[in-house]
Every structure is written in structure tokens, then in C-alpha cells.
Design a protein around this motif. Structure first.
Motif, PDB file in Angstrom:
ATOM      1  N   PRO A  50       0.760  -1.000  -0.228  1.00  0.00           N
ATOM      2  CA  PRO A  50       0.058   0.057   0.144  1.00  0.00           C
ATOM      3  C   PRO A  50       0.632   1.266   0.212  1.00  0.00           C
ATOM      4  O   PRO A  50       1.860   1.219   0.680  1.00  0.00           O
ATOM      5  N   LEU A  51       0.445   2.125  -0.944  1.00  0.00           N
ATOM      6  CA  LEU A  51       1.138   3.544  -0.904  1.00  0.00           C
ATOM      7  C   LEU A  51       0.203   4.674  -0.980  1.00  0.00           C
ATOM      8  O   LEU A  51      -0.932   4.479  -1.369  1.00  0.00           O
ATOM      9  N   SER A  52       0.653   5.816  -0.468  1.00  0.00           N
ATOM     10  CA  SER A  52      -0.073   7.040  -0.497  1.00  0.00           C
ATOM     11  C   SER A  52      -0.074   7.631  -2.090  1.00  0.00           C
ATOM     12  O   SER A  52       0.787   7.053  -2.665  1.00  0.00           O
ATOM     13  N   GLN A  53      -1.128   8.033  -2.162  1.00  0.00           N
ATOM     14  CA  GLN A  53      -1.225   8.742  -3.755  1.00  0.00           C
ATOM     15  C   GLN A  53      -0.172   9.705  -3.917  1.00  0.00           C
ATOM     16  O   GLN A  53       0.574   9.686  -5.192  1.00  0.00           O
ATOM     17  N   ARG A  54       0.347  10.566  -3.040  1.00  0.00           N
ATOM     18  CA  ARG A  54       1.608  11.404  -3.015  1.00  0.00           C
ATOM     19  C   ARG A  54       2.792  10.469  -3.679  1.00  0.00           C
ATOM     20  O   ARG A  54       3.518  10.967  -4.490  1.00  0.00           O
TER      21      ARG A  54
ATOM     22  N   ALA B 177      -4.009   5.519   1.935  1.00  0.00           N
ATOM     23  CA  ALA B 177      -3.117   4.516   1.378  1.00  0.00           C
ATOM     24  C   ALA B 177      -3.980   3.758   0.038  1.00  0.00           C
ATOM     25  O   ALA B 177      -4.989   3.208   0.551  1.00  0.00           O
ATOM     26  N   VAL B 178      -3.412   3.468  -0.953  1.00  0.00           N
ATOM     27  CA  VAL B 178      -3.816   2.700  -2.069  1.00  0.00           C
ATOM     28  C   VAL B 178      -3.423   1.372  -2.005  1.00  0.00           C
ATOM     29  O   VAL B 178      -2.057   1.136  -1.770  1.00  0.00           O
ATOM     30  N   GLU B 179      -4.203   0.450  -1.759  1.00  0.00           N
ATOM     31  CA  GLU B 179      -4.101  -1.068  -1.939  1.00  0.00           C
ATOM     32  C   GLU B 179      -4.560  -1.795  -2.933  1.00  0.00           C
ATOM     33  O   GLU B 179      -5.862  -1.485  -3.248  1.00  0.00           O
ATOM     34  N   ILE B 180      -3.752  -2.640  -3.462  1.00  0.00           N
ATOM     35  CA  ILE B 180      -4.348  -3.535  -4.551  1.00  0.00           C
ATOM     36  C   ILE B 180      -5.104  -4.749  -4.109  1.00  0.00           C
ATOM     37  O   ILE B 180      -4.856  -5.094  -2.989  1.00  0.00           O
TER      38      ILE B 180
END
Length: 131
Positions: free
Chosen positions: A38-42, A81-84
Motif C-alpha cells: 500500500p502506498l499514498s497517492q503522493r 493508502a492505495v492498496e491492490i
């Protein structure tokens, strides 16, 4: 020449991804989520050399397809956080095979040594110097 090569590769990749219903920008985000979690859009903006509005649209697209989700960040209450998703992982696996096929086709007129040299030179080109 670099711009022409990039355009040719992007067009070939876009055409090959079309049956999956995604574009190169979607693939780039999924790739980074698979590699990094998971990652932030930034952070995704930085990793994909995108801009904020384009990233919002890309993540919106992925969410609408069930390929990714936004969740509150465990380390920053103000961020997401964006997570797949599992569906995203499955589609990414298909898209990765397509990416490999496109790369093989684009590089097919070069022998293995030339392909290696091209990759080495491009890595040197894109990595910023320490000066």
C-alpha cells in the motif's frame, strides 16, 4: 530518438492492454502496489512521474473496477493508502505477461547483447547524477 522510442513503446503497450480494459497508467500504479505494498497517492505520483489530478483519476478508475481500494493510512490520519485487491493482482499478472510479450516484440530485432546494452544505457540516462 528517445521520444520516438517512448511513443512507439507506449502505443504498442496501450494496444496490447486494451482487451484488459486498462491503460499504461493503470499498469504503472498496479506495478508499484505489487512491488511496494500500500502506498499514498503522493508516493504513487512520485514513483510514476504523474501529477495529482491524473493520479486521482487513475486510482478512481482502479477503484471503480475493483482493482484497488483506498484505506485510511495506518501512519497518517490525514492520508489514505492505495492498496491492490485480489482482482487487481490477477489482472496485473495478465498484464505483466502482455508487457513481457510487447517488450520482446519491440526488442526482437536486437540481439541479447544489444538489448542488455540498451537497458544499461537507459538506466544511466534516467538515474540523476549525484552532482
Amino acid at each position: 530518438m528517445l521520444r520516438r522510442a517512448q511513443r512507439r513503446a507506449a502505443q504498442a503497450f496501450a494496444q496490447a492492454l486494451r482487451p484488459l480494459g486498462i491503460e499504461g497508467r493503470h499498469y504503472g500504479v498496479l506495478l508499484n502496489l505489487v512491488k511496494n505494498g500500500p502506498l499514498s497517492q503522493r508516493r504513487l505520483i512520485d514513483l510514476t512521474c504523474s501529477d495529482k489530478s491524473r493520479m486521482v483519476r487513475t486510482v478512481d478508475d482502479l477503484e471503480a473496477r475493483g482493482l484497488a481500494v483506498r484505506r485510511p493510512s495506518p501512519t497518517d490520519r490525514r492520508a489514505y493508502a492505495v492498496e491492490i485487491t485480489e482482482e487487481g493482482r490477477a489482472l496485473f499478472a495478465e498484464a505483466s505477461l502482455i508487457a513481457d510479450e510487447v517488450a520482446a516484440r519491440l526488442l526482437g530485432r536486437m540481439d541479447e547483447d544489444d538489448q542488455e546494452l540498451l537497458c544499461t544505457l537507459l538506466e544511466r540516462f534516467v538515474v540523476p547524477s549525484e552532482n
